[in-house]
Motif scaffolding. Structure first.
Motif, PDB file in Angstrom:
ATOM      1  N   LEU A  59       0.737  -1.262   0.029  1.00  0.00           N
ATOM      2  CA  LEU A  59      -0.011  -0.009  -0.069  1.00  0.00           C
ATOM      3  C   LEU A  59       0.908   1.383   0.024  1.00  0.00           C
ATOM      4  O   LEU A  59       1.525   1.232   1.074  1.00  0.00           O
ATOM      5  CB  LEU A  59      -1.029  -0.123   1.266  1.00  0.00           C
ATOM      6  CG  LEU A  59      -1.891  -1.303   1.525  1.00  0.00           C
ATOM      7  CD1 LEU A  59      -2.601  -1.222   2.828  1.00  0.00           C
ATOM      8  CD2 LEU A  59      -2.701  -1.698   0.112  1.00  0.00           C
ATOM      9  N   VAL A  60       0.905   2.156  -0.879  1.00  0.00           N
ATOM     10  CA  VAL A  60       1.583   3.174  -1.302  1.00  0.00           C
ATOM     11  C   VAL A  60       1.057   4.607  -1.428  1.00  0.00           C
ATOM     12  O   VAL A  60      -0.213   4.567  -2.346  1.00  0.00           O
ATOM     13  CB  VAL A  60       2.692   3.106  -2.485  1.00  0.00           C
ATOM     14  CG1 VAL A  60       3.861   4.116  -2.631  1.00  0.00           C
ATOM     15  CG2 VAL A  60       3.253   1.594  -2.451  1.00  0.00           C
ATOM     16  N   GLY A  61       1.262   5.594  -0.811  1.00  0.00           N
ATOM     17  CA  GLY A  61       0.700   6.831  -0.779  1.00  0.00           C
ATOM     18  C   GLY A  61       1.551   7.704  -1.740  1.00  0.00           C
ATOM     19  O   GLY A  61       2.758   7.828  -1.665  1.00  0.00           O
ATOM     20  N   SER A  87       7.916   2.858  -6.918  1.00  0.00           N
ATOM     21  CA  SER A  87       6.885   2.219  -5.950  1.00  0.00           C
ATOM     22  C   SER A  87       6.874   0.600  -6.568  1.00  0.00           C
ATOM     23  O   SER A  87       6.693  -0.212  -5.907  1.00  0.00           O
ATOM     24  CB  SER A  87       5.562   2.760  -5.829  1.00  0.00           C
ATOM     25  OG  SER A  87       5.880   3.969  -5.272  1.00  0.00           O
ATOM     26  N   LYS A 104      -2.694   4.714  -3.247  1.00  0.00           N
ATOM     27  CA  LYS A 104      -3.543   5.567  -2.631  1.00  0.00           C
ATOM     28  C   LYS A 104      -3.180   6.940  -2.514  1.00  0.00           C
ATOM     29  O   LYS A 104      -1.999   7.204  -2.487  1.00  0.00           O
ATOM     30  CB  LYS A 104      -3.675   5.267  -1.094  1.00  0.00           C
ATOM     31  CG  LYS A 104      -4.284   3.757  -0.856  1.00  0.00           C
ATOM     32  CD  LYS A 104      -4.536   3.516   0.513  1.00  0.00           C
ATOM     33  CE  LYS A 104      -5.409   2.101   0.612  1.00  0.00           C
ATOM     34  NZ  LYS A 104      -5.991   1.951   1.952  1.00  0.00           N
ATOM     35  N   ARG A 111      -0.265  13.133   3.708  1.00  0.00           N
ATOM     36  CA  ARG A 111       0.731  11.678   3.582  1.00  0.00           C
ATOM     37  C   ARG A 111       1.379  11.325   4.994  1.00  0.00           C
ATOM     38  O   ARG A 111       1.026  10.113   5.264  1.00  0.00           O
ATOM     39  CB  ARG A 111       1.904  12.147   2.806  1.00  0.00           C
ATOM     40  CG  ARG A 111       2.676  13.219   2.941  1.00  0.00           C
ATOM     41  CD  ARG A 111       3.535  13.606   1.770  1.00  0.00           C
ATOM     42  NE  ARG A 111       4.296  15.082   2.212  1.00  0.00           N
ATOM     43  CZ  ARG A 111       5.162  15.715   1.302  1.00  0.00           C
ATOM     44  NH1 ARG A 111       5.064  15.082   0.032  1.00  0.00           N
ATOM     45  NH2 ARG A 111       5.742  16.747   1.663  1.00  0.00           N
ATOM     46  N   GLU A 119      -2.939   3.455   7.113  1.00  0.00           N
ATOM     47  CA  GLU A 119      -3.561   3.280   5.902  1.00  0.00           C
ATOM     48  C   GLU A 119      -2.865   2.935   4.699  1.00  0.00           C
ATOM     49  O   GLU A 119      -3.258   2.426   3.520  1.00  0.00           O
ATOM     50  CB  GLU A 119      -4.399   4.498   5.476  1.00  0.00           C
ATOM     51  CG  GLU A 119      -5.465   4.930   6.458  1.00  0.00           C
ATOM     52  CD  GLU A 119      -5.779   6.431   6.252  1.00  0.00           C
ATOM     53  OE1 GLU A 119      -6.696   6.559   4.886  1.00  0.00           O
ATOM     54  OE2 GLU A 119      -5.998   7.514   7.056  1.00  0.00           O
ATOM     55  N   ILE A 120      -1.450   3.331   4.859  1.00  0.00           N
ATOM     56  CA  ILE A 120      -0.294   3.025   3.891  1.00  0.00           C
ATOM     57  C   ILE A 120       0.837   2.335   4.542  1.00  0.00           C
ATOM     58  O   ILE A 120       1.187   2.658   5.601  1.00  0.00           O
ATOM     59  CB  ILE A 120      -0.055   4.137   2.918  1.00  0.00           C
ATOM     60  CG1 ILE A 120       0.324   5.331   3.808  1.00  0.00           C
ATOM     61  CG2 ILE A 120      -1.284   4.585   1.931  1.00  0.00           C
ATOM     62  CD1 ILE A 120       0.500   6.589   3.066  1.00  0.00           C
ATOM     63  N   ASP A 121       1.728   1.732   3.661  1.00  0.00           N
ATOM     64  CA  ASP A 121       2.923   1.200   4.073  1.00  0.00           C
ATOM     65  C   ASP A 121       3.973   2.023   4.058  1.00  0.00           C
ATOM     66  O   ASP A 121       4.955   2.053   4.916  1.00  0.00           O
ATOM     67  CB  ASP A 121       3.232  -0.309   3.514  1.00  0.00           C
ATOM     68  CG  ASP A 121       2.332  -1.315   3.695  1.00  0.00           C
ATOM     69  OD1 ASP A 121       1.801  -1.403   4.841  1.00  0.00           O
ATOM     70  OD2 ASP A 121       1.779  -1.964   2.536  1.00  0.00           O
TER      71      ASP A 121
END
Length: 283
Positions: A59-61, A87, A104, A111, A119-121
């Motif tokens: 999961l990447v922002g 990513s 995401k 961020r 929510e993100i890794d």
């Protein structure tokens, strides 16, 4: 007979004592692994990558509004850019598949909260490494070197930072270090902050400000959208981009750094850089 029985009891007592001592020794080892020191950190850290692998996707922002780095195509719904390709390379390193990834949208303002909320890794979103941010997150090695500059309408009297005064109206993005930097460079200057760079650029086109400021790499992406605008002057800050993860997730940081090392060693980093920036990175 009494003597033999006594010897047996002594033997049994010695065996029991040794068993208790061994058990205590094992408990101490367990406490060390779970409670403190480097071993504890390693145990906790390992869980971060393990969680990603168990989930089966990263999961990447990323940004959806930053041309060249992360821009969403409204027609296809695809998000493309330098940050996206980096990513995907990280996803391939950790999970063996560059498509095992969920992007995401983040902004400069959202961020870090999204990262720390789980929510993100990680955040791969033109994020400058600063001492202040290091208090909240951990960073990878530098993956892109940028510098802050100015975007203006062609023909503007603003030709660089030296021509900016406190009467100049500057536009920027909420949460970006560029806002803080320009206020330090030009005390008393008026800065209008927007939720994202596309909104800030639209405001510049509408005449709501004299110049838009952020990292030069982002500004070049905006200028490529409209030939009526240009980046002026020399960069006036050093903006090393890092990939952010939750504090303590050092195994994730290591996985990212290993990916960057591989990309630079096999030439893929240069290829990604040239693809999006239009030239090879400085050596």
């Amino acid at each position: 007979m009494m003597k033999i029985k006594s010897v047996k009891w002594v033997s049994l007592l010695l065996f029991a004592a040794l068993f208790v001592i061994a058990g205590c020794g094992n408990n101490n080892t367990g406490n060390t692994a779970a409670g403190g020191g480097n071993t504890a950190g390693e145990s906790t850290d390992s869980a971060a990558v393990a969680k990603i692998k168990e989930r089966g996707k990263l999961l990447v922002g990323v940004k959806y509004d930053t041309r060249l780095f992360g821009l969403k195509d409204p027609a296809s719904g695809n998000v493309e850019g330098f940050d996206i390709d980096i990513s995907k390379a990280i996803a391939k390193h950790i999970l063996g598949d560059e498509n095992a990834i969920e992007l995401k949208e983040v902004t400069s303002k959202t961020r870090i909260p999204m990262l720390n909320n789980g929510e993100i890794d990680m955040v791969v979103a033109t994020m400058t490494i600063t001492e202040e941010r290091k208090k909240e997150v951990d960073f990878s090695d530098v993956y892109f070197q940028a510098g802050q500059s100015l975007l203006v309408k062609k023909g503007s009297p603003i030709t660089g930072l030296e021509s900016v005064t406190k009467d100049t109206k500057i536009l920027g993005s909420k949460g970006a270090t560029s806002i803080k930097n320009i206020k330090e460079k030009v005390p008393g200057i008026t800065v209008l902050e927007f939720d994202n760079y596309q909104d800030a650029f639209a405001a510049l086109k509408a005449g709501q400000g004299d110049a838009l400021t952020t990292d030069d790499a982002i500004l070049y992406g905006m200028a490529s959208q409209d030939e009526g605008y240009e980046v002026v002057g020399e960069p006036f800050t050093d903006e090393p981009y890092g990939i952010a993860v939750q504090k303590g997730n050092t195994d994730v940081v290591q996985a990212i750094n290993d990916t960057l090392t591989e990309l630079k060693a096999n030439g893929e980093y240069d290829a990604i850089y040239t693809k999006w920036i239009g030239k090879a990175p400085a050596k």
